[in-house]
Design a protein around this motif. Structure first.
Motif, PDB file in Angstrom:
ATOM      1  N   UNK A 239       0.845  -1.200   0.000  1.00  0.00           N
ATOM      2  CA  UNK A 239       0.000   0.000   0.000  1.00  0.00           C
ATOM      3  C   UNK A 239       0.873   1.239   0.000  1.00  0.00           C
ATOM      4  N   UNK A 240       0.326   2.343  -0.483  1.00  0.00           N
ATOM      5  CA  UNK A 240       1.007   3.630  -0.363  1.00  0.00           C
ATOM      6  C   UNK A 240       0.609   4.255   0.963  1.00  0.00           C
ATOM      7  N   UNK A 241       1.527   5.028   1.539  1.00  0.00           N
ATOM      8  CA  UNK A 241       1.288   5.638   2.841  1.00  0.00           C
ATOM      9  C   UNK A 241       1.474   7.146   2.780  1.00  0.00           C
ATOM     10  N   UNK A 242       0.647   7.851   3.514  1.00  0.00           N
ATOM     11  CA  UNK A 242       0.797   9.282   3.734  1.00  0.00           C
ATOM     12  C   UNK A 242       0.781   9.495   5.239  1.00  0.00           C
ATOM     13  N   UNK A 243       1.889   9.972   5.789  1.00  0.00           N
ATOM     14  CA  UNK A 243       2.039  10.128   7.226  1.00  0.00           C
ATOM     15  C   UNK A 243       1.872  11.585   7.625  1.00  0.00           C
ATOM     16  N   UNK A 244       0.954  11.853   8.562  1.00  0.00           N
ATOM     17  CA  UNK A 244       0.732  13.211   9.045  1.00  0.00           C
ATOM     18  C   UNK A 244       0.781  13.227  10.579  1.00  0.00           C
ATOM     19  N   UNK A 245       1.993  13.238  11.150  1.00  0.00           N
ATOM     20  CA  UNK A 245       2.113  13.356  12.604  1.00  0.00           C
ATOM     21  C   UNK A 245       1.777  14.777  13.051  1.00  0.00           C
ATOM     22  N   UNK A 246       1.007  14.897  14.131  1.00  0.00           N
ATOM     23  CA  UNK A 246       0.522  16.191  14.606  1.00  0.00           C
ATOM     24  C   UNK A 246       1.247  16.565  15.905  1.00  0.00           C
ATOM     25  N   UNK A 247       1.671  17.826  15.989  1.00  0.00           N
ATOM     26  CA  UNK A 247       2.398  18.290  17.180  1.00  0.00           C
ATOM     27  C   UNK A 247       1.956  19.697  17.545  1.00  0.00           C
ATOM     28  N   UNK A 248       2.328  20.102  18.738  1.00  0.00           N
ATOM     29  CA  UNK A 248       2.080  21.445  19.251  1.00  0.00           C
ATOM     30  C   UNK A 248       3.429  22.071  19.598  1.00  0.00           C
ATOM     31  N   UNK A 249       3.570  23.395  19.520  1.00  0.00           N
ATOM     32  CA  UNK A 249       4.854  24.020  19.869  1.00  0.00           C
ATOM     33  C   UNK A 249       5.374  23.602  21.243  1.00  0.00           C
ATOM     34  N   UNK A 250       4.479  23.375  22.218  1.00  0.00           N
ATOM     35  CA  UNK A 250       4.921  22.973  23.548  1.00  0.00           C
ATOM     36  C   UNK A 250       5.400  21.525  23.588  1.00  0.00           C
TER      37      UNK A 250
END
Length: 314
Positions: A223-234
Motif C-alpha cells: 500500500x502507499x502511505x501518507x504520514x501526518x504526525x501532529x504536534x504542538x509548539x509545547x
C-alpha cells in the motif's frame, strides 16, 4: 459513548464543521485529476488510480485463458469450462486512520491537536471523494476503533466524519488513551486493506512506537502511505516560565522550566521524535507531512506540496 461537551472553537469540532471542509478542497489540489500531474500524483500508480482488480463476468473458456481463473462451480453446473474475467478497478481505496485520544486533547496554538487532526481527515476525505476514489477509515485512540469500509459514497465519508465528531466532542483531559492504539489500528489496516490502497495516517507525533513502525513497514509493501504526525509548539520546547505543575487524574508532575538543562533535554527528545519520523519516511519511501497547531491547515499543506522535504515522494 460518553456525553459530549458543548462545542468550543479550536477545542472541539462538530460534524457541521467537518462537512464544511468540503468547500476548502478547491483551495488546494491534493490529488491529480485525470490526465494531469498533481502534487500527490506519485501516490497513484496508474491512470486507472489503482492496482487491484474487480470481478467482471464469467464466460465460456477460450484457448489461452488462465486456467487458474476457471470457475469450477459454473463449469460443474453447465458441464462446460467457464472462466472468470476481471477488470482493473478504476477507483482506489483510500483509508484514513485518525487518532482522537487524550494526548491530542491539548493545544497552545490556533487549536487543539485533536481538532487539527479531524480537520485534516475531513479535507483528505472530501478530496478523495471528489477524485472518485473509494473512501473509508478508522477512528482510534479514545475508545474501541470504529471502522468504515472504503466505498465511493458520500454516505461512507459522512459515517466516518460523524463518528470522528462524536469521539472528538467526548474527549476531555482525563480521557483514557489505549496502549499503543496506533499499533493496533495499523494492524487492523493490514488486515483489511487491499494491495494498491492508500493509507493516510493522522496521529500524535509521539505515537510512533516500535510496533507501529513494524506495522507501517509491512503495510508499505503493498500500500502507499501518507504520514501526518501532529504536534504542538509545547511538544518541542518548554518556555522559561518558572515552576509549572501538571496534573492528570491522580498523578501530578512539577517542573522547574528555568532549569536550562531540563529545557535542553526536553527539546532534544522532541528533535529525536522528528528525526525518527523522517528516517522512517525515507526508509519506506513514503510521504511525510508533519502538522502543527501553530499554523492553519491549508497553509501547511501548501508548503509541504511546494517544497521538497525528506521523505516526500514527488
Amino acid at each position: 459513548m460518553p456525553a459530549t461537551h458543548s462545542l468550543e472553537p479550536g477545542i472541539r469540532i462538530g460534524l457541521a464543521e467537518l462537512i464544511d471542509m468540503r468547500h476548502r478542497v478547491r483551495e488546494i489540489q491534493l490529488f491529480a485529476r485525470p490526465g494531469q500531474r498533481g502534487p500527490l500524483v506519485g501516490l497513484h500508480h496508474s491512470k486507472l488510480r489503482g492496482r487491484g482488480v474487480d470481478f467482471d463476468q464469467v464466460r465460456v473458456y477460450q484457448a489461452g485463458d488462465d486456467v487458474r481463473n476457471i470457475d469450477w462451480r459454473v463449469t460443474a453446473r453447465t458441464q462446460e469450462p467457464h472462466t472468470k474475467l476481471f477488470h482493473e478497478e478504476r477507483e482506489r481505496p483510500i483509508f484514513i486512520l485518525i487518532e482522537q485520544s487524550q494526548r491530542l486533547f491539548f493545544g497552545s496554538g490556533l487549536m487543539f491537536k485533536s481538532v487539527l487532526a479531524a480537520q485534516a481527515a475531513a479535507l483528505f476525505g472530501w478530496a478523495a471523494l471528489e477524485h472518485n476514489d473509494r473512501i473509508g477509515g478508522l477512528v482510534f485512540g479514545a475508545s474501541e476503533p470504529h471502522e468504515i469500509k472504503p466505498r465511493r459514497s458520500k454516505q461512507s465519508l459522512l459515517q466516518l466524519l460523524n463518528r470522528l465528531a462524536r469521539i472528538n466532542q467526548a474527549l476531555h483531559s482525563d480521557s483514557a488513551s489505549g496502549t499503543d492504539s496506533l499499533g493496533l489500528a495499523l494492524r487492523r489496516a493490514r488486515e483489511v486493506l487491499r494491495p494498491g490502497s492508500l493509507a493516510i495516517i493522522i496521529c500524535d507525533e509521539r505515537a510512533l512506537s516500535a510496533q507501529a513502525e513494524q506495522h507501517l513497514s509491512m503495510l508499505s509493501r503493498h500500500c502507499d502511505l501518507l504520514l501526518l504526525p501532529v504536534a504542538d509548539p509545547l511538544d518541542h520546547a518548554l518556555p522559561a516560565a518558572g515552576l509549572l505543575r501538571f496534573a492528570q487524574g491522580d498523578e501530578q508532575l512539577e517542573l522547574d522550566t528555568l532549569d536550562l538543562g531540563l529545557r535542553q533535554a526536553y527539546h532534544q527528545q522532541a528533535e529525536a521524535r522528528i528525526e525518527r519520523w523522517e528516517v522512517l519516511a525515507q526508509k519506506l519511501r513514503v510521504v511525510l507531512m508533519p502538522l502543527n497547531t501553530q499554523r492553519e491547515l491549508i497553509e501547511q499543506l501548501r508548503e509541504h506540496l511546494s517544497e521538497q522535504r525528506p521523505g516526500i515522494v514527488r
